[in-house]
Design an enzyme around this catalytic site. Structure first.
Site, PDB file in Angstrom:
ATOM      1  N   LYS A  29      -5.211  -4.672 -21.641  1.00  0.00           N
ATOM      2  CA  LYS A  29      -3.775  -4.424 -21.499  1.00  0.00           C
ATOM      3  C   LYS A  29      -3.076  -5.719 -21.111  1.00  0.00           C
ATOM      4  O   LYS A  29      -3.474  -6.393 -20.160  1.00  0.00           O
ATOM      5  CB  LYS A  29      -3.506  -3.352 -20.443  1.00  0.00           C
ATOM      6  CG  LYS A  29      -2.026  -3.005 -20.321  1.00  0.00           C
ATOM      7  CD  LYS A  29      -1.826  -1.663 -19.659  1.00  0.00           C
ATOM      8  CE  LYS A  29      -0.362  -1.243 -19.700  1.00  0.00           C
ATOM      9  NZ  LYS A  29      -0.146   0.105 -19.183  1.00  0.00           N
ATOM     10  N   ASP A 126       3.143   2.756 -10.433  1.00  0.00           N
ATOM     11  CA  ASP A 126       3.488   3.062 -11.824  1.00  0.00           C
ATOM     12  C   ASP A 126       2.649   4.219 -12.355  1.00  0.00           C
ATOM     13  O   ASP A 126       2.075   4.140 -13.442  1.00  0.00           O
ATOM     14  CB  ASP A 126       3.302   1.816 -12.700  1.00  0.00           C
ATOM     15  CG  ASP A 126       4.103   1.885 -13.999  1.00  0.00           C
ATOM     16  OD1 ASP A 126       5.047   2.698 -14.068  1.00  0.00           O
ATOM     17  OD2 ASP A 126       3.785   1.123 -14.933  1.00  0.00           O
TER      18      ASP A 126
END
Length: 333
Positions: A29, A126
């Site tokens: 990522k 998050d």
């Protein structure tokens, strides 16, 4: 911990992955470049998170910095993210009620681990459907600790630049920059509503414009129609329990209450959802808990305004700040 150099990314099964020299497939990522955190701080925090091992957290294998890009490398999960499954009608139908209950509970266990068991405590910052990865058997793992913050013992909150995703971000954190573990609890509440309803946290309708799942769930709760928000695909599941689904939706609303001190700790949220020896949710234990109205940031512009206010004066208390177009939001916590 392995600090992996920049790698060539291969796109397959809707995921970016590469294969390490030892034969392991890993997900890669690339984080956005918006973070103001310095390289040394990023690597120090990365190192701390990599030492955490728990069955409901994706194993962080390493990371690196390449120019302005920051790269994180995780174990590869066969079903990719929960967000992708929820957006695909055919794939979503594979998430029967038993699987959805387990996903809710296992995510909560992962949050209990980082919030209450490890020291220093960790706030993820998050929590959202795209950061929940699913193994082959749909076992969920929390991923992407790139925005996480460490909480030393006896620290109630830290003040930091606001980060997170619209639709999941706790209003008091967006307004003041005061981050607590209850900020993650809010995001988790939105996630429960998503898992049971099969809907996005933020939908866009040509006539109604942006519509927030938290708002929709609250409106239906006030009209005694909360169960109507449950995913229609569950009606074809022979093991679907309307009583349990309604209970989980109420737990979700309990987690997104506007006053953060009314939200439960994650360990308490798990207790609300646990199944007894007779395979029954402890519904009666929760029936007397009052659920109050949630708070939600209405749109990206409001979030940007809140962030600018926070950056100009990080020392302002919650009671002295006004939140732009927050529905509904009481500034006292």
């Amino acid at each position: 911990m392995i600090f992996i150099p920049p790698v060539k990314l291969v796109k397959a099964d809707l995921a970016l992955f590469t294969r390490l020299n030892d034969g392991r497939d890993v997900a890669v990522k690339v984080l956005s470049v918006e973070s103001r955190q310095g390289d040394k701080e990023f690597m120090a925090e990365l190192s701390s998170v990599s030492n955490i091992s728990q069955e409901n957290l994706v194993k962080l294998n390493g990371g690196c910095i390449e120019g302005r890009r920051r790269i994180l490398v995780y174990d590869y999960m066969e079903h990719n993210s929960l967000a992708r499954i929820l957006l695909d009608d055919k794939a979503r139908s594979k998430l029967d009620w038993r699987v959805r209950k387990e996903i809710c509970i296992e995510i909560a266990r992962g949050l209990v681990h980082i919030h209450e068991e490890v020291k220093p405590h960790i706030v993820h910052r998050d929590i959202k459907a795209s950061n929940i990865l699913l193994e082959k058997n749909f076992h969920p793992r929390i991923s992407d600790f790139g925005l996480s913050k460490l909480f030393p013992e006896h620290v109630s909150h830290i003040t930091t630049r606001v980060a997170g995703t619209l639709g999941y971000i706790a209003p008091e954190y967006a307004v003041t920059g005061h981050l607590t573990r209850k900020s993650d609890v809010y995001s988790y509440g939105v996630l429960i509503l998503q898992i049971v309803s099969g809907r996005s946290a933020v939908d866009f309708d040509l006539e109604l414009g942006e519509h927030y799942l938290v708002q929709k769930a609250w409106e239906m709760h006030m009209d005694n129609r909360l169960l109507d928000i449950a995913d229609s695909t569950l009606q074809h599941d022979g093991n679907f329990s309307e009583k349990e689904a309604l209970h989980f939706l109420k737990v979700g609303l309990h987690c997104v209450q506007e006053k953060c001190n009314l939200r439960p700790k994650m360990s308490a949220a798990i207790e609300m959802m646990m199944i007894d020896q007779n395979d029954q949710i402890k519904v009666n234990d929760f029936n007397n808990v009052e659920i109050r109205q949630p708070g939600v940031i209405i749109n990206n512009m409001d979030l940007k305004i809140a962030r600018r206010k926070n950056e100009r004066s990080s020392k302002l208390s919650i009671s002295s700040m006004q939140c732009p177009q927050v529905y509904p939001f009481n500034t006292r916590v």
